[in-house]
Design a protein around this motif. Structure first.
Motif, mmCIF file in Angstrom:
data_model
loop_
_atom_site.group_PDB
_atom_site.id
_atom_site.type_symbol
_atom_site.label_atom_id
_atom_site.label_comp_id
_atom_site.label_asym_id
_atom_site.label_seq_id
_atom_site.Cartn_x
_atom_site.Cartn_y
_atom_site.Cartn_z
ATOM 1 N N SER D 230 0.824 -1.196 0.000
ATOM 2 C CA SER D 230 0.000 0.000 0.000
ATOM 3 C C SER D 230 0.866 1.258 0.000
ATOM 4 O O SER D 230 0.563 2.235 -0.654
ATOM 5 C CB SER D 230 -0.934 0.003 1.201
ATOM 6 O OG SER D 230 -0.175 0.068 2.387
ATOM 7 N N GLU D 231 1.969 1.182 0.736
ATOM 8 C CA GLU D 231 2.863 2.349 0.804
ATOM 9 C C GLU D 231 3.257 2.805 -0.596
ATOM 10 O O GLU D 231 3.118 3.955 -0.968
ATOM 11 C CB GLU D 231 4.139 1.984 1.568
ATOM 12 C CG GLU D 231 3.908 1.375 2.921
ATOM 13 C CD GLU D 231 3.248 2.322 3.908
ATOM 14 O OE1 GLU D 231 3.460 3.537 3.779
ATOM 15 O OE2 GLU D 231 2.486 1.863 4.759
ATOM 16 N N LYS D 232 3.727 1.833 -1.322
ATOM 17 C CA LYS D 232 4.174 2.117 -2.671
ATOM 18 C C LYS D 232 3.023 2.655 -3.501
ATOM 19 O O LYS D 232 3.140 3.628 -4.230
ATOM 20 C CB LYS D 232 4.679 0.817 -3.301
ATOM 21 C CG LYS D 232 5.379 1.041 -4.604
ATOM 22 C CD LYS D 232 6.396 -0.039 -4.848
ATOM 23 C CE LYS D 232 7.430 0.414 -5.852
ATOM 24 N NZ LYS D 232 8.473 -0.603 -5.997
ATOM 25 N N PHE D 233 1.915 1.967 -3.369
ATOM 26 C CA PHE D 233 0.744 2.339 -4.118
ATOM 27 C C PHE D 233 0.312 3.756 -3.766
ATOM 28 O O PHE D 233 -0.028 4.567 -4.627
ATOM 29 C CB PHE D 233 -0.384 1.342 -3.823
ATOM 30 C CG PHE D 233 -1.569 1.537 -4.697
ATOM 31 C CD1 PHE D 233 -1.531 1.132 -6.025
ATOM 32 C CD2 PHE D 233 -2.713 2.134 -4.212
ATOM 33 C CE1 PHE D 233 -2.629 1.320 -6.850
ATOM 34 C CE2 PHE D 233 -3.805 2.330 -5.041
ATOM 35 C CZ PHE D 233 -3.769 1.926 -6.358
ATOM 36 N N VAL D 234 0.359 4.005 -2.463
ATOM 37 C CA VAL D 234 -0.014 5.338 -1.993
ATOM 38 C C VAL D 234 0.889 6.392 -2.623
ATOM 39 O O VAL D 234 0.427 7.402 -3.159
ATOM 40 C CB VAL D 234 0.062 5.399 -0.442
ATOM 41 C CG1 VAL D 234 0.022 6.844 0.038
ATOM 42 C CG2 VAL D 234 -1.078 4.604 0.165
ATOM 43 N N MET D 236 2.637 6.242 -5.339
ATOM 44 C CA MET D 236 2.359 6.310 -6.760
ATOM 45 C C MET D 236 1.065 7.078 -6.997
ATOM 46 O O MET D 236 0.977 7.950 -7.846
ATOM 47 C CB MET D 236 2.274 4.867 -7.270
ATOM 48 C CG MET D 236 1.906 4.687 -8.706
ATOM 49 S SD MET D 236 0.121 4.820 -8.939
ATOM 50 C CE MET D 236 -0.443 3.653 -7.702
ATOM 51 N N PHE D 237 0.086 6.723 -6.213
ATOM 52 C CA PHE D 237 -1.226 7.321 -6.369
ATOM 53 C C PHE D 237 -1.148 8.830 -6.149
ATOM 54 O O PHE D 237 -1.707 9.616 -6.909
ATOM 55 C CB PHE D 237 -2.191 6.691 -5.347
ATOM 56 C CG PHE D 237 -3.623 6.928 -5.657
ATOM 57 C CD1 PHE D 237 -4.352 5.986 -6.370
ATOM 58 C CD2 PHE D 237 -4.262 8.081 -5.241
ATOM 59 C CE1 PHE D 237 -5.689 6.205 -6.664
ATOM 60 C CE2 PHE D 237 -5.593 8.303 -5.531
ATOM 61 C CZ PHE D 237 -6.322 7.367 -6.255
ATOM 62 N N ARG D 238 -0.421 9.178 -5.114
ATOM 63 C CA ARG D 238 -0.298 10.590 -4.787
ATOM 64 C C ARG D 238 0.356 11.330 -5.950
ATOM 65 O O ARG D 238 -0.125 12.362 -6.409
ATOM 66 C CB ARG D 238 0.542 10.743 -3.517
ATOM 67 C CG ARG D 238 0.613 12.168 -3.014
ATOM 68 C CD ARG D 238 1.243 12.202 -1.637
ATOM 69 N NE ARG D 238 0.415 11.568 -0.634
ATOM 70 C CZ ARG D 238 0.845 10.691 0.270
ATOM 71 N NH1 ARG D 238 2.116 10.336 0.296
ATOM 72 N NH2 ARG D 238 0.015 10.177 1.142
ATOM 73 N N VAL D 240 0.535 10.506 -9.018
ATOM 74 C CA VAL D 240 -0.348 10.554 -10.177
ATOM 75 C C VAL D 240 -1.384 11.658 -10.011
ATOM 76 O O VAL D 240 -1.665 12.430 -10.918
ATOM 77 C CB VAL D 240 -1.041 9.182 -10.378
ATOM 78 C CG1 VAL D 240 -2.284 9.327 -11.249
ATOM 79 C CG2 VAL D 240 -0.061 8.205 -11.002
ATOM 80 N N SER D 241 -1.935 11.721 -8.809
ATOM 81 C CA SER D 241 -3.012 12.692 -8.606
ATOM 82 C C SER D 241 -2.466 14.122 -8.595
ATOM 83 O O SER D 241 -3.166 15.066 -8.938
ATOM 84 C CB SER D 241 -3.782 12.383 -7.317
ATOM 85 O OG SER D 241 -2.963 12.647 -6.212
#
Lengths: 249, 249, 249, 249, 249, 249
Positions: D230-234, D236-238, D240-241
């Motif tokens: 999730s950390e990584k995803f978070v 990345m997500f951040r 991207v957004s």
């Protein structure tokens, strides 16, 4: 799923943990045989007092005493000791078989038999019993109690009894939506292929009712299944994106 | 996947739980040998009555009695006791081998042999049997029953029998989409490399049919596989974003 | 990864389940030694008939008989009984060592040795053998068969043999994309640090070929790895959002 | 993390599987003591030939023979038999202790000791040895070999040896990014609290080097950790957004 | 969480693995009793030398010798042999109890007792000891060492000791953010309900300090917890979408 | 969920780990019977001193001594030795049964009985006891202590006691939101189907209180459940996308 008639002489193992309804399934099998298929039945128990069995059956609306009076059913309540010698099955069951001419017999249970038989002989004794019944063209239903309620590793028996039966039915507890529900599967059916679905079943006031197959679960056999979440997520996602498209458009 | 002919003298172990179709696979192997490859076959069983085997085979359309009359097939139904001594294999199988000149032999099963042999001798006895058959240039198919139906840890045998065979085929129950399906894999094939796919197989009215390899599952060997969800999600996501792009554009 | 030469007197344990290619790796090690490094080799087997070994080797294009005739290679096929006494190794191997002056020896296998040695003595006997070879400055490759094919818990041996070897190579079955593939890892190399990658390997028609390290998997050692899904998802997500940016812009 | 000096008389257990570098850590401890802290050291081994130890040490640049000549170090290579009696430790180690006056002693290993001691006595014998060294104010480092390489359940010892030591250091193999890496953790340190991080360590050409603590992993102790995705995803997500915001704005 | 006073005669089991701080907790319990609650205490150890205990306590600032001189504390260092007979507890502890009139007693440990008592008698002997102390209205704290450090299956004891105690406190190692941290939970407290939180605790220079309950973790008792990722993701997602809304608006 | 009255002669097994409140549930069952249903009760204990039981009950506001004086309740504190012979139950319980005419009896516990009975006889002895009570039309509640606190595999008993009871109630520790909470489930109820929910229960100052069923958890029976995260995520996602729609619109 479990249709009314097995092949003559077939041996069916019903394996399940405590509370899985093995006895109910077995009684239902005999009652159905006696009332719908003109197949008389014998219930051999090493475990219960006959009174208990009559009472249990009554709870499902099955009048075993009447069937008994009509010569269609009999309970043999015995100690495994008596069965465990070369001619034990003949001595114990011979008269009943000649009189009742049963086509169905339930043995409740192989696990109990195992307690009275020296380690290493269970398989031999159980095999002799199965072969005795096969030779008499009586289909047998052998109950086996799994000590494990849930668990990721599932074995039928560690004494190698499964080779001797034509069909293996497993009854498993499954925790779904924080409830203990029940799954029935056929693990083996000698000869042709069979229904592979794991089906929910319930113990109703009329006996076992086998319901629809489970869907959208992984790991039912472990007793601890997981909902296939992505499916749900995908549905939800799709519907959300539909709305979005509309909103944008 | 399992082509018609094994090398002469090769030993194949077929390992599977109850209901995995080991016996069907073994009979099919012998019937194919006798009818398609001019290789006579012998089925040695410690477990079943011959009648049962004939009946099972009939269910798949295999007429074992005819093959027997044509001198292409024979069932030897024996107790493991007889085989477990230095010249047991010769005494038990010698005449049949000289008469039938078989190229294929099935032993059903090593697990049963294990029950009658003092612990620690199974491997020795099984090895002697395999070597006896190798010396006669007979390919052998040795059946092994895994007690475990599903489970995250998988072993072939704890008595070290696997070194002595050239090929190991595993038959596993796999729960997929809430059904009990079947996977076949080759774990060992002496010499060159082999098909690594885990393939679905079914027991049809004509015998075992090996189907396409599984795809998109992880953990098949555990019997409790998980769909590789991300793939599906990725597909779905991509398609959604395609639509979105179109909608926006 | 496994370069041609080990240090003189080093002992290497190769641990793997049935079908992992231990024998192939061992033969390849000896053939390479004899043909590329001028190091003669001896293959001691408790398990296989020499014929089988010659045949297996031929399948990979290795002519063991020629190497034998050239005095570069020898197979010693013996019973573990003979080795298990104080001077067993000397009596059994002494002459061959004096004649062939081997620098490499394979012992196939310690697991077989274990079957013939009273529990608790395996380690002592194996240690004596390893020390005997070390004293002769012969590098040894000791094969060990893991009964477990896959499983989340992995041990090399429960008889404590691993301390006595300088290097431990593990060969593991790994289920990837619904296929049974193979991973090789070095768990121990005495002295300096070593390649830590788990690498895929294949058994080709020319022997073992060690390929690229695995990437993007977790849990390879359990045999039941999971794709590191997030990575893929992240890639996909990024690319989607790139497109979106472009579409919006 | 493991600073140069232990308290006088402290006993440290170093537990690790084959290949975890226990011996290297132990030698390094003695060499450091002798060269940096003026603490002489003794290496008691039940397992290896002295030559092997000298050679291993040389690989790390440690000249044990010189230390020996300088009276700072000694290897005692013995059979556990000699140590297992009431005065064994005194008889075996007494002279050396009087001459060398060591402050550090390594015992390689308790697992080997266990092989020679009747079940149930290991703890008693090991305890007597530890107490003997404590009484002499010698800090001891006791090596323990875990048979298990990876596994979700981790125990130090099933013979209850851990109570007798002041410190327990665990060395674990961890599979990270498809490589076999290494983690060191302190499970026990008598008295005050200690560094709780699981740190990566490497076996370099100069000995064990303890590196940074691991971060972003769960399940290191099982050997099969998972990246906290999730950390990584978070992240990345951040990111991207952020881009999206810019794009929109 | 563990308030100063237990009920008179209560028996508390403290179960934990090596390094969990059982001894520290026990000493702290006695020191607190003696200095804050006017309850004298006795520390019975089968495991450690008294010197070690004094030294350990000093590290936490506890002056056991002074307490001893003040007649508030005593260490009894004995062999379990002496306790294991019908009047053992009386003979061993009787005088001390009459002189010191303790209200608190620590037994370090039941696991050690188990080593000296024939299998099957542990429970009987431990029960006799607990009842002896209950009859004297002395609250007892019984230490139990779990061999397992981490693992998904957790049992207190396989010899059925838990029924005899009023309270069970478990001390577990938990791997969180790649560090080995500690959790304390109360599994049983006879009578009323109790604090159900799993709390972090630390071993400080002043003894055990019980901290806040853990939050946002699942699986702490397994030692291998997982962060409840969705929570974090949800937070992040929400915050991102807030920004987006703002950006768009 | 557990209504006031069981059928006459029914046997109920209550299985739970240490601290699960088995004794509380049992006392509550007897107190309710005596005060609300005019059913006298007997508490047979192999484990506790009567004083402890009175004290425990007082903590919940139950005045056992008064019930005793009113002839509605009795404690029988005995050694299992006395019960384990053919007429043991009659000799031990006969007088009490004739005087008190109880309809409810608690046996605390079968696990304790197991400690005094030679392996293999537990089932026989327990069965004889259950049958003795059934014959007297006394409903029995049999306590069974599971050694395991949490674990993915759950079995009731490995001595096959479950067949003999009509109802099995399981009490499980479940770790939820970093707290140790409690779940009660019915695994078996002879005859008709039953409540399948796993319900939370608490031990309050008035006894056991069974609360609402759990929802949104998977794996409660393992003691290590996981929140069904997707649900939450779906909710959150939906709400976010709603806002987005509004923002855009």
């Amino acid at each position: 799923m479990l249709h009314g008639g097995f092949l003559e002489g077939d041996a069916v193992m019903v394996a399940g943990a405590a509370g899985s309804g093995k006895t109910t399934l077995a009684l239902q099998h005999l009652v159905n045989g006696a009332t719908k298929y003109e197949q008389n039945g014998v219930y051999v128990t090493f475990e219960q007092l006959p009174d208990q069995i009559y009472r249990d059956a009554e709870g499902f609306g099955w009048d075993l005493r009447r069937l008994e009076q009509e010569g269609k059913f009999q309970i043999i309540c015995t100690s495994p000791d008596l069965m465990v010698n070369k001619n034990g099955a003949e001595e114990l069951l011979g008269d009943t078989i000649r009189e009742l001419r049963p086509k169905r017999m339930v043995v409740d249970s192989l696990s109990h038999l195992q307690m009275f038989v020296p380690e290493g002989d269970v398989r031999k004794e159980a095999y002799r019993l199965v072969m005795f019944l096969k030779a008499k063209e009586i289909s047998s239903m052998l109950l086996w109690e799994n000590p494990q309620i849930i668990g990721s590793s599932y074995s039928i028996s560690d004494v190698g009894l499964s080779f001797m039966v034509d069909t293996i039915v497993t009854l498993r507890a499954v925790e779904i939506e924080s409830s203990m529900r029940r799954a029935l599967g056929i693990l083996k059916m000698r000869g042709s292929d069979h229904d592979k679905h794991l089906r929910e079943y319930e113990i109703t006031s009329h006996g076992i009712r086998v319901d629809q197959p489970f869907t959208q679960y992984e790991g039912l056999m472990s007793g601890n299944p997981r909902r296939v979440a992505s499916e749900k997520f995908v549905d939800m996602f799709r519907s959300v994106s539909e709305k979005k498209k509309n909103a944008v458009g």
